[in-house]
Design a protein around this motif. Sequence first.
Motif, mmCIF file in Angstrom:
data_model
loop_
_atom_site.group_PDB
_atom_site.id
_atom_site.type_symbol
_atom_site.label_atom_id
_atom_site.label_comp_id
_atom_site.label_asym_id
_atom_site.label_seq_id
_atom_site.Cartn_x
_atom_site.Cartn_y
_atom_site.Cartn_z
ATOM 1 N N GLU A 172 1.093 -8.038 3.919
ATOM 2 C CA GLU A 172 1.075 -6.817 4.732
ATOM 3 C C GLU A 172 1.184 -5.574 3.853
ATOM 4 O OE1 GLU A 172 1.990 -10.268 6.989
ATOM 5 O OE2 GLU A 172 3.104 -9.448 5.278
ATOM 6 N N GLU A 173 2.041 -5.630 2.810
ATOM 7 C CA GLU A 173 2.175 -4.497 1.896
ATOM 8 C C GLU A 173 0.889 -4.268 1.109
ATOM 9 O OE1 GLU A 173 7.027 -4.823 1.211
ATOM 10 O OE2 GLU A 173 5.640 -5.921 -0.096
ATOM 11 N N LYS A 175 -1.746 -2.549 3.203
ATOM 12 C CA LYS A 175 -1.519 -1.116 3.431
ATOM 13 C C LYS A 175 -2.006 -0.257 2.274
ATOM 14 C CE LYS A 175 2.956 -1.257 4.328
ATOM 15 N NZ LYS A 175 4.319 -0.804 4.698
#
Length: 300
Positions: free
Chosen positions: A191-192, A195
């Motif tokens: 998820e990081e 982003k």
Amino acid sequence: MDETTFADSYRTASGLTVRKLTEHIGAQIVGVDLSRPIPADAVADIRSAWERHGVVIFRDQDLPAAAHRDFSAHFGPLIGHVVNRFNMADCPEVTILSNITNEKGEKIGADRAGMLWHSDMSFLPRPSMGSLLYGVECPPQGADTEFASMFAAYDALPAEERQRLAGLRGIHDYPWHYRTYLSHRQPLTPEEEAKTPPVAHPLVRTHPSTGRQALYVGEGLTRSIEGMDDDAGRRLVVELSDFATQPAFVYRHKWQPGDLVFWDNRSTMHRATDFDNTYRRLMRRTTIQGDAPFYRPAGH
């Protein structure tokens, strides 16, 4: 160049004293208590000095996290770190940088952060405009921060090189940086990484307030150059980063507890220096949201 090698000062309309620290970058601001409400004219004078000198230093400040956040918010919306675990739970706009561990043996903040030349969050479509770092616990030696004037670096380039670079864009890539230089940390989550896909920004950036041109490239976060072979692009990135960080363009800050340092990410680069990890280090940082970098030729 450190703060003992250059001296010049002026007084602002709001009564602050601004002392230049080097020829090209850095000034100390005296005459304000940042833990108290700041009058609008003093905020305007601080902004002006920050944009003029690239880095401004306030010493002997007693600044709780909320006061740090509130002072920072005078200059724009605040954003936390992409890696949420480094942000304070009760004050998420404030990021912790530290080598201190908690009762579980986990680092309470980002450790060994920013040790290659970079501009904060340049890997975002709208990178950070400014950062404010406060010293809570500082090692007695080492852990300095060096700042480079990208205005001065651009001005020192030959005219034909400035023209060539104005048509190029650097690729800023946080997942690449993390895998390459931060292998001692817990890996980024999917998820990081999602982003922070790579972004391209102009190698020459026009400052939106002053109109001055600055190099916008750094060894730490600029992976390569758009449209170039990766290896050739990487060589150019390192060459420009090395040129921009020659001693004449650099101010080195020796930290003391109570220092607040406020720098302009649109016109400076910085890096942390190493230190003995047996000493505790605890710093707090706020980050101001910026705009998309652009290049506008002079006179347009």
